[in-house]
Design a protein around this motif. Structure first.
Motif, PDB file in Angstrom:
ATOM      1  N   SER A 685     -48.403  36.709  26.370  1.00 18.14           N
ATOM      2  CA  SER A 685     -47.769  36.157  27.567  1.00 18.14           C
ATOM      3  C   SER A 685     -48.814  35.408  28.373  1.00 18.14           C
ATOM      4  O   SER A 685     -50.011  35.734  28.330  1.00 18.14           O
ATOM      5  CB  SER A 685     -47.141  37.268  28.420  1.00 18.14           C
ATOM      6  N   HIS A 686     -48.344  34.390  29.092  1.00 18.56           N
ATOM      7  CA  HIS A 686     -49.221  33.593  29.950  1.00 18.56           C
ATOM      8  C   HIS A 686     -48.336  32.936  30.999  1.00 18.56           C
ATOM      9  O   HIS A 686     -47.260  32.410  30.676  1.00 18.56           O
ATOM     10  CB  HIS A 686     -49.957  32.524  29.132  1.00 18.56           C
ATOM     11  N   HIS A 687     -48.749  32.980  32.248  1.00 20.40           N
ATOM     12  CA  HIS A 687     -47.895  32.511  33.331  1.00 20.40           C
ATOM     13  C   HIS A 687     -47.592  31.020  33.248  1.00 20.40           C
ATOM     14  O   HIS A 687     -46.659  30.551  33.899  1.00 20.40           O
ATOM     15  CB  HIS A 687     -48.528  32.832  34.686  1.00 20.40           C
ATOM     16  N   ALA A 688     -48.371  30.237  32.461  1.00 21.04           N
ATOM     17  CA  ALA A 688     -48.089  28.803  32.330  1.00 21.04           C
ATOM     18  C   ALA A 688     -47.308  28.482  31.067  1.00 21.04           C
ATOM     19  O   ALA A 688     -46.961  27.321  30.846  1.00 21.04           O
ATOM     20  CB  ALA A 688     -49.404  28.007  32.336  1.00 21.04           C
ATOM     21  N   PHE A 689     -47.006  29.525  30.227  1.00 19.61           N
ATOM     22  CA  PHE A 689     -46.376  29.291  28.932  1.00 19.61           C
ATOM     23  C   PHE A 689     -45.005  29.962  28.852  1.00 19.61           C
ATOM     24  O   PHE A 689     -44.706  30.893  29.588  1.00 19.61           O
ATOM     25  CB  PHE A 689     -47.283  29.796  27.806  1.00 19.61           C
ATOM     26  N   HIS A 690     -44.196  29.447  27.922  1.00 12.72           N
ATOM     27  CA  HIS A 690     -42.812  29.890  27.752  1.00 12.72           C
ATOM     28  C   HIS A 690     -42.775  31.335  27.262  1.00 12.72           C
ATOM     29  O   HIS A 690     -43.413  31.669  26.270  1.00 12.72           O
ATOM     30  CB  HIS A 690     -42.121  28.980  26.727  1.00 12.72           C
ATOM     31  N   PRO A 691     -42.005  32.241  27.932  1.00 13.67           N
ATOM     32  CA  PRO A 691     -41.881  33.624  27.447  1.00 13.67           C
ATOM     33  C   PRO A 691     -41.264  33.640  26.047  1.00 13.67           C
ATOM     34  O   PRO A 691     -40.323  32.901  25.763  1.00 13.67           O
ATOM     35  CB  PRO A 691     -40.932  34.262  28.474  1.00 13.67           C
ATOM     36  N   GLY A 692     -41.818  34.441  25.179  1.00 13.62           N
ATOM     37  CA  GLY A 692     -41.305  34.533  23.820  1.00 13.62           C
ATOM     38  C   GLY A 692     -41.865  33.473  22.891  1.00 13.62           C
ATOM     39  O   GLY A 692     -41.676  33.562  21.674  1.00 13.62           O
ATOM     40  N   ARG A 693     -42.525  32.463  23.426  1.00 13.40           N
ATOM     41  CA  ARG A 693     -43.132  31.434  22.589  1.00 13.40           C
ATOM     42  C   ARG A 693     -44.615  31.289  22.947  1.00 13.40           C
ATOM     43  O   ARG A 693     -45.156  30.205  23.033  1.00 13.40           O
ATOM     44  CB  ARG A 693     -42.405  30.100  22.742  1.00 13.40           C
ATOM     45  N   THR A 694     -45.225  32.445  23.158  1.00 13.84           N
ATOM     46  CA  THR A 694     -46.652  32.495  23.493  1.00 13.84           C
ATOM     47  C   THR A 694     -47.325  33.515  22.605  1.00 13.84           C
ATOM     48  O   THR A 694     -46.825  34.634  22.439  1.00 13.84           O
ATOM     49  CB  THR A 694     -46.867  32.882  24.965  1.00 13.84           C
ATOM     50  N   ALA A 695     -48.447  33.129  22.014  1.00 13.36           N
ATOM     51  CA  ALA A 695     -49.183  34.012  21.109  1.00 13.36           C
ATOM     52  C   ALA A 695     -50.520  34.368  21.718  1.00 13.36           C
ATOM     53  O   ALA A 695     -51.183  33.521  22.331  1.00 13.36           O
ATOM     54  CB  ALA A 695     -49.392  33.333  19.755  1.00 13.36           C
ATOM     55  N   ALA A 696     -50.895  35.632  21.545  1.00 18.62           N
ATOM     56  CA  ALA A 696     -52.236  36.072  21.924  1.00 18.62           C
ATOM     57  C   ALA A 696     -53.113  36.036  20.678  1.00 18.62           C
ATOM     58  O   ALA A 696     -52.687  36.469  19.598  1.00 18.62           O
ATOM     59  CB  ALA A 696     -52.189  37.475  22.518  1.00 18.62           C
ATOM     60  N   PRO A 703     -59.686  39.883  22.505  1.00 15.00           N
ATOM     61  CA  PRO A 703     -58.955  38.637  22.795  1.00 15.00           C
ATOM     62  C   PRO A 703     -59.903  37.441  22.852  1.00 15.00           C
ATOM     63  O   PRO A 703     -60.997  37.512  23.425  1.00 15.00           O
ATOM     64  CB  PRO A 703     -58.311  38.904  24.155  1.00 15.00           C
ATOM     65  N   ILE A 704     -59.488  36.336  22.254  1.00 18.44           N
ATOM     66  CA  ILE A 704     -60.311  35.120  22.253  1.00 18.44           C
ATOM     67  C   ILE A 704     -59.549  33.889  22.722  1.00 18.44           C
ATOM     68  O   ILE A 704     -60.123  32.802  22.799  1.00 18.44           O
ATOM     69  CB  ILE A 704     -60.877  34.834  20.841  1.00 18.44           C
ATOM     70  N   GLY A 705     -58.244  34.024  23.041  1.00 19.95           N
ATOM     71  CA  GLY A 705     -57.512  32.859  23.499  1.00 19.95           C
ATOM     72  C   GLY A 705     -56.028  33.054  23.422  1.00 19.95           C
ATOM     73  O   GLY A 705     -55.526  34.175  23.227  1.00 19.95           O
ATOM     74  N   PHE A 706     -55.295  31.971  23.546  1.00 15.12           N
ATOM     75  CA  PHE A 706     -53.850  32.016  23.552  1.00 15.12           C
ATOM     76  C   PHE A 706     -53.308  30.689  23.039  1.00 15.12           C
ATOM     77  O   PHE A 706     -54.005  29.661  23.023  1.00 15.12           O
ATOM     78  CB  PHE A 706     -53.315  32.300  24.965  1.00 15.12           C
ATOM     79  N   ALA A 707     -52.063  30.709  22.592  1.00 19.67           N
ATOM     80  CA  ALA A 707     -51.380  29.502  22.126  1.00 19.67           C
ATOM     81  C   ALA A 707     -49.914  29.644  22.458  1.00 19.67           C
ATOM     82  O   ALA A 707     -49.392  30.755  22.588  1.00 19.67           O
ATOM     83  CB  ALA A 707     -51.574  29.311  20.625  1.00 19.67           C
ATOM     84  N   GLY A 708     -49.256  28.505  22.619  1.00 19.56           N
ATOM     85  CA  GLY A 708     -47.836  28.567  22.923  1.00 19.56           C
ATOM     86  C   GLY A 708     -47.297  27.238  23.387  1.00 19.56           C
ATOM     87  O   GLY A 708     -47.942  26.196  23.231  1.00 19.56           O
ATOM     88  N   GLU A 709     -46.082  27.298  23.949  1.00 18.94           N
ATOM     89  CA  GLU A 709     -45.435  26.100  24.485  1.00 18.94           C
ATOM     90  C   GLU A 709     -45.383  26.206  26.003  1.00 18.94           C
ATOM     91  O   GLU A 709     -45.005  27.255  26.543  1.00 18.94           O
ATOM     92  CB  GLU A 709     -44.035  25.939  23.908  1.00 18.94           C
ATOM     93  N   LEU A 710     -45.782  25.149  26.693  1.00 18.10           N
ATOM     94  CA  LEU A 710     -45.823  25.165  28.149  1.00 18.10           C
ATOM     95  C   LEU A 710     -44.433  25.358  28.726  1.00 18.10           C
ATOM     96  O   LEU A 710     -43.423  24.923  28.137  1.00 18.10           O
ATOM     97  CB  LEU A 710     -46.400  23.858  28.680  1.00 18.10           C
ATOM     98  N   LEU A 711     -44.385  25.991  29.872  1.00 16.75           N
ATOM     99  CA  LEU A 711     -43.131  26.041  30.620  1.00 16.75           C
ATOM    100  C   LEU A 711     -42.655  24.617  30.908  1.00 16.75           C
ATOM    101  O   LEU A 711     -43.468  23.740  31.239  1.00 16.75           O
ATOM    102  CB  LEU A 711     -43.327  26.792  31.932  1.00 16.75           C
ATOM    103  N   PRO A 712     -41.379  24.333  30.787  1.00 18.54           N
ATOM    104  CA  PRO A 712     -40.895  22.975  31.065  1.00 18.54           C
ATOM    105  C   PRO A 712     -41.298  22.471  32.448  1.00 18.54           C
ATOM    106  O   PRO A 712     -41.613  21.294  32.620  1.00 18.54           O
ATOM    107  CB  PRO A 712     -39.380  23.103  30.927  1.00 18.54           C
TER     108      PRO A 712
END
Length: 842
Positions: A685-696, A703-712
């Motif tokens: 999860s990340h406050h700038a990324f879409h819930p359910g489409r965010t990978a840790a 932890p070394i980072g994150f990936a995902g799709e930005l919130l619209p």
């Protein structure tokens, strides 16, 4: 700086046939930079002609021409073009009279353009030549009428004389670029000295023709009252005032002077002004002249007071700043010191008595004033680089001399000389220092001779030399400057060109190799590498700097280039998104870009800033380096990827494939393969990324980072489309986990056995955790396992899901039986059951 060759030859010996190219080559040898060569592009015959008579002939087009008879050679002699001594010439100008001396271009002459002159029929006559204007001869922009030699003081020029030589049009000038540290080269005096250094030619200093008097009063009263010195230095350290009376300002500037000024790039204005400009170019000392009748009381050099204004010679009314250094009298400001004079004391047609000012002003003060008022001038250009404090009185004497000779004035015996200039102290030059610095052997005698040649006073009574720089070289302040002067004079060509030999075994570090490998791999994968600015706003750092939503600590720049982005970045994503938005606005809608760079992550509660810098004269000690390093925040290197638009464009028979989460996760695997590190991907999860489409992203649980799709909403705030995929990895952490060597997997020769395994688990259990348990439980026979289906719906209890894995088993030494493969699969299932309550789906 433009240097006419005829002027240069007055103070340094130019050998017969010296060309401007030769002068440029010589000056380059002593470190000056060549620019252009200025020549008057015309050829004769161009002669002095006398207008004998003319007839005005009105034309049908409304224009009136003059049919002129012009004598172009002494009576009875052949003209320079081989024709008669009197030529008939058609002229459209009307500003000349019978008896005037004019410049006649005869057939065969070529004017700048090129514009060849020939006899031609026009307005019913054969015009045998042309009467030229100033513009046609390249003397200026005046083209309203022809050039009358009478106005140039050449009424007695003999008919038929060569105009090219008479007007100095056979001269040429070399232009050089003067660097800020070599202001002395803004004069014929300085360039002549440099030419002498380069060639060994004899040099004559024009300043030595006049004596330098000691400080004294008795002339026009002058006082220096600088109550606000800059950097502790008083604005004026030298001020010379001389008075010349009975000047005839209506006299024409001699042609030799106006020609040299023109070649030097300065327009002729009037005789007194031309003389001051001439001496400025000659000696490098700016001069200003005042109409003595307009002065009111004592001249005072001081700083501007609140509310004061001054109308300068260019007609502009200027509000003055408290740092501006002024020339004032009882009436108030009469000039911006070292920049431009005031209009109230300007020399005009009625001027009879002139007060000459030659001063030395502080470089910083003049530079600030010129820039503050956007008023660069030839004077300020020299003052801000530093003028010779010992030449002011000599230059004032030279101006007085020329005013007497050319304008008929007389010089007052009393002269005011204020001289508070500081003298340069001696610089110690240790034995062997020059050779050790410049890279070639310069013996003691060569060093002493070179320093004396540039004007230094050298005390060689001890092993270490005591060197006092000349007054015209304020740039020489330390022994390294002296070494540079020795190298200049002895010749830069003596410095050997040697390539350093790299010590063996010192190639790229392992971390450098991996960083380059990651960048190469991402570029080969199809991403484009970019470089973003490291400055961001507090909001951008808060949005991307910390996955948990906390505002990260950030370094604020003391003097930001842009006040809206005063912080150093804690994430690479703000810069990448800005670049993506810029490209999107230019029509590049399908993008995959990446950056590998440092971020700035100060520890919470720590203050960072500049520590005391060690002296540059010696290598810093380990303790000093440690203190400096302590003032720098941690700067880990990250790698980030942003993908938007279509990964594959629409084609015939195929739909477009949009970029998304799968693409940035593929980029994660690219980094993993390039470094040989296994990067685990789990739900995040990340406050700038879409819930359910965010990978840790993690390595060995860290932890070394994150990936995902930005919130619209986030994508919309940076003018990007609804779907934007992004990732950010701590590349330093990945590299730290990389193995020293990566062994290639052997090619297996035994057949594989494949089986599927469907497990039912609670929805809350991550599929990656179940896969890890299956892999661990299945043991060494399991070669590969992949999630191929995630089913939730009819046939399953509410709150559960069915995960189907494809498993591939293989043994390195025999063909597996179905029983062996099934046993390994069930072992994996059993471990998943014990950890997550997974059951095999029937």
């Amino acid at each position: 700086m433009r240097v006419p060759l005829s002027w240069l030859a007055e103070y340094v010996e130019l050998s017969q046939g010296t060309t401007p190219e030769d002068v440029h080559a010589a000056l380059v040898r002593v470190g000056l930079e060549e620019e252009e060569i200025h020549r008057t592009d015309l050829s004769g015959p161009i002669v002095v002609g006398e207008v004998l008579e003319f007839v005005e002939e009105p034309q049908k087009n409304g224009k009136t021409i003059r049919w002129c008879q012009v004598r172009v050679a002494p009576e009875g002699e052949t003209a320079a073009d081989g024709g008669e001594s009197v030529h008939g010439i058609v002229c459209g100008a009307s500003n000349f009279f019978v008896g005037d001396k004019v410049a006649v271009t005869l057939p065969g002459a070529v004017l700048p353009g090129p514009f060849p002159i020939a006899a031609r029929k026009t307005y019913g006559h054969v015009s045998d030549g042309m009467i030229a204007s100033s513009k046609e001869l390249g003397l200026g922009d005046e083209h309203d009428g022809i050039l009358r030699l009478t106005e140039l003081g050449l009424a007695d020029a003999p008919v038929g004389a060569d105009v090219i030589a008479l007007l100095g049009l056979d001269d040429s000038a070399v232009e050089i670029n003067v660097t800020p540290d070599r202001g002395y080269a803004f004069s014929i005096r300085g360039v002549a000295r440099e030419y002498a250094h380069a060639t060994g030619a004899a040099f004559t200093d024009p300043a030595e023709a006049f004596d330098r008097p000691a400080a004294r009063e008795g002339g026009y009263p002058v006082a220096i009252q600088d109550q606000a010195p800059i950097r502790g230095r008083v604005g004026a350290s030298v001020f010379v005032a001389r008075t010349v009376r009975g000047v005839d300002v209506s006299r024409a500037t001699p042609q030799w002077m106006s020609s040299r000024l023109r070649l030097a790039g300065i327009r002729s204005i009037s005789l007194p002004v031309d003389i001051t400009n001439y001496v400025m170019l000659e000696m490098g000392q700016p001069i200003h002249g005042y109409d003595l009748a307009t002065l009111r009381g004592q001249i005072v050099v001081r700083r501007a007071e609140p509310g004061e204004r001054l109308t300068t010679l260019d007609g502009q009314d200027r509000a003055l700043h408290s740092e501006d250094l002024l020339i004032t009298d009882d009436s108030g400001p009469i000039g911006l010191a070292g920049v431009m004079g005031g209009a109230t004391t300007e020399i005009g047609d009625g001027t009879r008595d002139i007060l000459i000012e030659a001063a030395r002003f502080d470089t910083v003060s003049i530079a600030r004033t010129a820039r503050r008022h956007k008023l660069p001038s030839e004077a300020s250009k020299r003052f801000e680089r530093g003028v010779d404090p010992n030449v002011a009185s000599n230059a004032a004497d030279r101006v007085a001399q020329l005013l007497v000779e050319l304008a008929g004035g007389s010089v007052d015996e009393e002269t005011t000389v204020i001289d508070d200039a500081e003298t340069s102290g001696a610089i110690t030059l240790p034995e062997g220092y020059v050779s050790g610095l410049v890279g070639f052997e310069a013996d003691r005698e060569e060093t002493i001779a070179a320093l004396r040649e540039v004007g230094c006073v050298v005390d060689d009574s001890a092993a270490d030399l005591a060197v006092t720089p000349p007054s015209w070289r304020p740039d020489i302040t330390e022994r390294a400057d002296l070494a540079e002067e020795v190298a200049r004079i002895l010749g830069y060509d003596r410095i050997p060109a040697l390539l350093p030999v790299a010590p063996p075994g010192r190639g790229l570090t392992a971390a450098q190799i991996l960083r380059r490998r990651v960048a190469d791999a991402l570029a080969a994968w199809g991403a484009t590498e970019v470089l973003a600015y490291p400055f961001v706003s507090a909001e951008q750092n808060a949005l991307f700097g910390a996955p948990d939503g906390d505002t990260p600590e950030a370094v604020r720049v003391a003097n930001p280039l842009d006040a809206t982005v005063p912080f150093l970045r804690t994430s690479l994503l703000p810069g990448l998104l800005a670049i993506a938005g810029r490209n999107q606005s230019r029509g590049l809608t399908d993008l995959t870009i990446f950056e590998s760079g440092t971020v700035f992550r100060p520890a919470r509660g720590r203050s960072y800033g500049q520590r005391e810098l060690p002296a540059g004269s010696a290598r810093p000690t380990p303790e000093q380096l440690a203190k400096l390093q302590d003032g720098i925040p941690p700067q880990p290197r990250h790698v980030s990827v942003v993908a938007l638009g279509n990964r594959l464009p629409k084609r015939v028979g195929e739909s477009a494939v949009p970029a998304g989460l799968a693409d940035v996760l593929a980029a994660v695997q690219v980094v993993a393969l390039a470094t040989g590190v296994r990067i685990d991907v789990t739900q995040g999860s990340h406050h700038a990324f879409h819930p359910g489409r965010t990978a840790a992203l993690s390595v060995s649980g860290a932890p070394i980072g994150f990936a995902g799709e930005l919130l619209p909403a986030v994508a919309r705030s940076v003018d990007l489309p609804r779907t934007v995929a992004a990732l950010e990895l701590d590349l330093d952490a990945v590299i730290a986990a990389a193995p020293a060597t990566v062994a290639a997997s052997p090619i297996q020769v035994m057949p594989a056995a494949t089986q599927d395994l469907s497990l039912v688990v609670a929805n809350r259990v991550p599929a990656a955790a179940v896969l890890a348990a299956v892999r661990e439980g299945a043991g060494e026979l399991l070669e590969d396992v992949r999630l191929v289906d995630d089913y939730r719906g009819q046939g399953l209890e509410e709150g559960t899901k069915s995960l189907t894995f494809a498993l591939r088993f293989r043994s390195g030494d025999h063909t597996l039986t179905a029983a062996e493969a099934s046993a390994a699969k069930l072992a994996g299932s059993a471990l998943a059951g014990s950890r997550f309550g997974a059951t095999i789906r029937e």
